[in-house]
Design an enzyme around this catalytic site. Sequence first.
Site, short mmCIF file in Angstrom:
data_model
loop_
_atom_site.label_atom_id
_atom_site.label_comp_id
_atom_site.label_asym_id
_atom_site.label_seq_id
_atom_site.Cartn_x
_atom_site.Cartn_y
_atom_site.Cartn_z
N ASP A 245 125.22 9.40 83.46
CA ASP A 245 126.63 9.64 83.18
C ASP A 245 127.07 8.83 81.99
O ASP A 245 126.54 7.72 81.74
CB ASP A 245 127.48 9.28 84.41
CG ASP A 245 128.77 10.08 84.48
OD1 ASP A 245 128.88 10.98 85.33
OD2 ASP A 245 129.68 9.82 83.66
N ASN B 244 133.55 23.91 79.11
CA ASN B 244 132.26 23.27 79.39
C ASN B 244 131.15 23.62 78.40
O ASN B 244 130.07 23.02 78.44
CB ASN B 244 131.81 23.62 80.81
CG ASN B 244 132.69 22.96 81.87
OD1 ASN B 244 133.18 21.85 81.66
ND2 ASN B 244 132.89 23.63 82.98
N VAL C 90 124.94 23.30 88.31
CA VAL C 90 125.97 23.32 89.35
C VAL C 90 127.36 23.50 88.73
O VAL C 90 128.30 23.91 89.40
CB VAL C 90 125.91 22.02 90.20
CG1 VAL C 90 126.90 22.07 91.35
CG2 VAL C 90 124.50 21.80 90.74
N HIS D 259 128.26 34.05 90.54
CA HIS D 259 128.93 32.97 91.26
C HIS D 259 130.40 33.01 90.84
O HIS D 259 130.83 32.34 89.91
CB HIS D 259 128.30 31.61 90.90
CG HIS D 259 128.96 30.45 91.57
ND1 HIS D 259 128.76 30.15 92.89
CD2 HIS D 259 129.84 29.52 91.11
CE1 HIS D 259 129.46 29.08 93.21
NE2 HIS D 259 130.14 28.69 92.15
#
Length: 336
Positions: free
Chosen positions: A33, A110, A132, A188
């Site tokens: 991260d 994103n 994810v 999804h």
Amino acid sequence: MHVAIIGGASTIGSTVAYTLAGLAPTVDVSLVDINEGAAWAHAKDVSHASYHFSNAPGETVSGDDIGTVQSATPDDLADLDPDLIVFNAAAPQPEDATDRGARDAELDRNLSIVEDVAEDLRPLDPTPLLVVTNPIDRLVYQFYSLLEWPRRCFLGYSLSETARVADALGSELGVHPNDVYCPMMGEHGEHVVPILSRARVGGDAVATDDLDRDEIREYVLDIPFDIAKERGVDETSRWVTSAGVTRVIRSVMAGSTAGGDDPRGRLGEPFCLSTPLDGEYGFEDLALSVPVDLDEGGVDEIHEWDLAAEEADELAVAADAVRTDLERIGAKGYDS
């Protein structure tokens, strides 16, 4: 096995690490991260939790076999040499992102993160990558476009829908949801496709002709946002997602171990993950959730089922929706 979770200090990333510590304690985990302090704090806390998991009543894992949990930054990825990468980094969600239209805005937010992470991953040998972050199918294909690793390396998480449809069907059929298997193909998102023709209870086929297909799909689509409205967008559906991601990781582990556990799990049926298609089901140059078997390299096999006419039509609608967005962002195969 070494799993690197990109976005490891996030709600989902840290919960996946905790779930792995309890259910797959031999796995080494790196929480990657840009927030170094938060990643370190989560890694240390999960390490402490593993003490209790390994010393709980029943079957335990000794200290010599227990996996490590550490923190890292994206700059460290080339040196980590992970066996599997979980991509969970994402731009912050607006506080009002509690309706089904919220996923539509996530692609543009994103995309730049995917491009940056792809650069960080480029020095690695091809490695299974489980996406994810939403919108999953588009980002799976974008990673495939940018990295040009073998397509079997690219997986998109979509098992939460499998648990949600099992909840809906269990209620309708009067059985425990944990005994229900109903694969969910397609996108999804809005164009998820319940494959009711392959629904099983305890391994046995069940009649689903009298069920309201649209009502079942609406439940599956609405429930994560109903949860977000009550808990807030930062919480999301963290528990079902972390359990499902851990199931994928354990399936990869089982598929790579001769004589090990069945990678399909107790119900013995394939589950569906998003992966780039090259002619399967008549589609190419996009990613959709389809039934797969896994091994240490990612997708070992894509199953091509005979679908009911309605299911095949819905799958084509899902493909069109994904294709439209890929054309807009100029993904590989759609360059103008």
